[in-house]
Design a protein around this motif. Structure first.
Motif, PDB file in Angstrom:
ATOM      1  N   GLU A  26       0.831  -1.210   0.000  1.00 13.71           N
ATOM      2  CA  GLU A  26       0.000   0.000   0.000  1.00 13.71           C
ATOM      3  C   GLU A  26       0.866   1.261   0.000  1.00 13.71           C
ATOM      4  N   VAL A  27       1.935   1.252   0.778  1.00 12.43           N
ATOM      5  CA  VAL A  27       2.835   2.409   0.820  1.00 12.43           C
ATOM      6  C   VAL A  27       3.448   2.654  -0.556  1.00 12.43           C
ATOM      7  N   ILE A  28       3.988   1.609  -1.151  1.00 15.52           N
ATOM      8  CA  ILE A  28       4.670   1.754  -2.443  1.00 15.52           C
ATOM      9  C   ILE A  28       3.689   2.150  -3.540  1.00 15.52           C
ATOM     10  N   GLU A  29       2.516   1.554  -3.547  1.00 14.58           N
ATOM     11  CA  GLU A  29       1.541   1.873  -4.591  1.00 14.58           C
ATOM     12  C   GLU A  29       0.978   3.283  -4.443  1.00 14.58           C
ATOM     13  N   ALA A  30       0.933   3.820  -3.227  1.00 13.16           N
ATOM     14  CA  ALA A  30       0.407   5.166  -2.995  1.00 13.16           C
ATOM     15  C   ALA A  30       1.462   6.252  -3.178  1.00 13.16           C
ATOM     16  N   ALA A  31       2.731   5.871  -3.161  1.00  9.43           N
ATOM     17  CA  ALA A  31       3.814   6.848  -3.275  1.00  9.43           C
ATOM     18  C   ALA A  31       3.911   7.375  -4.705  1.00  9.43           C
ATOM     19  N   ASP A  32       4.550   8.518  -4.838  1.00  7.16           N
ATOM     20  CA  ASP A  32       4.740   9.144  -6.152  1.00  7.16           C
ATOM     21  C   ASP A  32       5.968   8.528  -6.824  1.00  7.16           C
ATOM     22  N   LEU A  33       5.845   7.230  -7.155  1.00 10.56           N
ATOM     23  CA  LEU A  33       6.941   6.483  -7.760  1.00 10.56           C
ATOM     24  C   LEU A  33       6.491   5.947  -9.109  1.00 10.56           C
ATOM     25  N   ASP A  34       7.464   5.525  -9.920  1.00  6.66           N
ATOM     26  CA  ASP A  34       7.118   4.889 -11.178  1.00  6.66           C
ATOM     27  C   ASP A  34       7.839   3.550 -11.255  1.00  6.66           C
ATOM     28  N   ALA A  35       7.508   2.774 -12.256  1.00  2.00           N
ATOM     29  CA  ALA A  35       8.106   1.455 -12.456  1.00  2.00           C
ATOM     30  C   ALA A  35       7.937   0.584 -11.213  1.00  2.00           C
TER      31      ALA A  35
END
Length: 83
Positions: A26-35
């Motif tokens: 959930e943290v990673i999917e909600a963060a402003d990240l790509d790939a």
């Protein structure tokens, strides 16, 4: 600077995702990240350094709070625009 983070949380449960793994996802999917690539045995994400470092902080706090007993983490500097 761009960073790539790779991580796993433990203990593993092959039958269903444990709470600490769900919290990390959930943290990673909600963060402003790509790939972002989330899988059963490892997870990766890329992004700008500020976004990755903020996500790593949240990931550690939330996963440990949700019962993780070990978090294996690797952060690499990657070249702009590439993997």
């Amino acid at each position: 600077m761009r960073l790539r983070v790779e991580f796993t949380t433990e203990p593993f449960d092959l039958d269903e995702a444990p709470g600490h793994a769900v919290a990390a996802r959930e943290v990673i999917e909600a963060a402003d990240l790509d790939a972002v690539d989330v899988g059963p045995f490892g997870n990766t994400a890329e992004g700008g350094s500020d976004a990755v470092l903020a996500a790593v902080d949240a990931l550690l706090r939330k996963s440990l709070g949700a019962g993780a007993t070990r978090i294996t983490l690797q952060v690499n500097v990657i070249e702009e625009g590439g993997a």
